[in-house]
Design an enzyme around this catalytic site. Sequence first.
Site, PDB file in Angstrom:
ATOM      1  N   SER A  81       0.827  -1.213   0.000  1.00 23.17           N
ATOM      2  CA  SER A  81       0.000   0.000   0.000  1.00 23.17           C
ATOM      3  C   SER A  81       0.858   1.260   0.000  1.00 23.17           C
ATOM      4  O   SER A  81       1.997   1.254   0.454  1.00 23.17           O
ATOM      5  CB  SER A  81      -0.888   0.019   1.245  1.00 23.17           C
ATOM      6  OG  SER A  81      -1.816  -1.029   1.210  1.00 23.17           O
TER       7      SER A  81
HETATM    8  N1  SAH Z   1      -1.553  -4.784   4.060  1.00 18.08           N
HETATM    9  C1  SAH Z   1      -0.738  -4.779   2.849  1.00 18.08           C
HETATM   10  C2  SAH Z   1      -1.591  -4.561   1.621  1.00 18.08           C
HETATM   11  C3  SAH Z   1      -1.503  -5.754   0.751  1.00 18.08           C
HETATM   12  S1  SAH Z   1      -2.421  -5.696  -0.725  1.00 18.08           S
HETATM   13  C4  SAH Z   1       0.403  -3.783   2.966  1.00 18.08           C
HETATM   14  O1  SAH Z   1       0.840  -3.534   4.078  1.00 18.08           O
HETATM   15  O2  SAH Z   1       0.914  -3.302   1.962  1.00 18.08           O
HETATM   16  C5  SAH Z   1      -3.843  -6.632  -0.295  1.00 18.08           C
HETATM   17  C6  SAH Z   1      -3.622  -8.075   0.054  1.00 18.08           C
HETATM   18  O3  SAH Z   1      -4.902  -8.654   0.268  1.00 18.08           O
HETATM   19  C7  SAH Z   1      -2.960  -8.925  -1.032  1.00 18.08           C
HETATM   20  O4  SAH Z   1      -1.785  -9.511  -0.535  1.00 18.08           O
HETATM   21  C8  SAH Z   1      -3.995  -9.991  -1.370  1.00 18.08           C
HETATM   22  O5  SAH Z   1      -3.450 -11.266  -1.654  1.00 18.08           O
HETATM   23  C9  SAH Z   1      -4.827 -10.006  -0.098  1.00 18.08           C
HETATM   24  N2  SAH Z   1      -6.179 -10.557  -0.257  1.00 18.08           N
HETATM   25  C10 SAH Z   1      -7.018 -10.429  -1.304  1.00 18.08           C
HETATM   26  N3  SAH Z   1      -8.170 -11.095  -1.071  1.00 18.08           N
HETATM   27  C11 SAH Z   1      -8.039 -11.672   0.155  1.00 18.08           C
HETATM   28  C12 SAH Z   1      -8.880 -12.513   0.948  1.00 18.08           C
HETATM   29  N4  SAH Z   1     -10.087 -12.908   0.551  1.00 18.08           N
HETATM   30  N5  SAH Z   1      -8.405 -12.912   2.151  1.00 18.08           N
HETATM   31  C13 SAH Z   1      -7.175 -12.537   2.608  1.00 18.08           C
HETATM   32  N6  SAH Z   1      -6.346 -11.752   1.906  1.00 18.08           N
HETATM   33  C14 SAH Z   1      -6.764 -11.320   0.689  1.00 18.08           C
END
Ligand code: SAH
Length: 213
Positions: free
Chosen positions: A65
């Site tokens: 993010s």
């Molecule tokens: N918190 C992260 C953001 C990651 S992007 C940061 O610090 O940068 C969002 C993440 O959500 C991705 O890794 C993706 O694989 C995950 N994601 C998507 N759908 C999901 C689901 N149903 N359950 C758990 N994780 C999920």
Amino acid sequence: MHSDTPIFQGQRKQLCEHLKSEGYASDKVLDAMNRVPRHLFLESGFHQHAYQDKAFPIAAGQTISHPSTVAWQSELLEVSPGMKVLEIGTGCGYQAAVLVELGVKLFTVERQKELVDFSKKMLKLLGLRAEQKFGDGFKGMPVFAPFDRIIVTCGAPYVPKALLAQLKEGGIMIIPVGEGTQKMVKIQKMPDGSFVQKVLGDAAFVPMLKDKE
Ligand code: SAH
């Protein structure tokens, strides 16, 4: 192993000062962000850009993010030390690291195994503790519920019922809701079990996907 350096520390401080001047978060949140070496969560080719307010690709076609998004969501969450917080979408673990730095007991779910393994390794390397699960965020982590706070870091097509059920009375959930782009929504669970929702602004996360099974 890669390490933190005075150059990265200087860039990080500048980024936090920029986020403060833009009003994204309070000193408490920005001090926590200033303690987390974001570059270590990225591939080495991106290290020199890690302290710009940008999202970057990580493994499994996902992204880290924007720092401004991490600052904003962390601020909206209104955490205090010791709170139980559930994060959906661990990704590389950067937001998770910031929350642990804020003193919460963190529980975090990710559906990409590769990212669960990577983020576990990173949090361990930084000496930060979290309960991590490889699974479907739509289901939350019922074994550890209820949670004081829930933060969803992927774009949810709707607010999952299981997450509402796992929120403590008086608790807060911050969740980007929508297909394509999203609106950041704050949901508060009232002492009588009812919910109050407030739309806070635009957001653009990778989509929250259903279980692969
Ligand atoms: N918190 C992260 C953001 C990651 S992007 C940061 O610090 O940068 C969002 C993440 O959500 C991705 O890794 C993706 O694989 C995950 N994601 C998507 N759908 C999901 C689901 N149903 N359950 C758990 N994780 C999920």
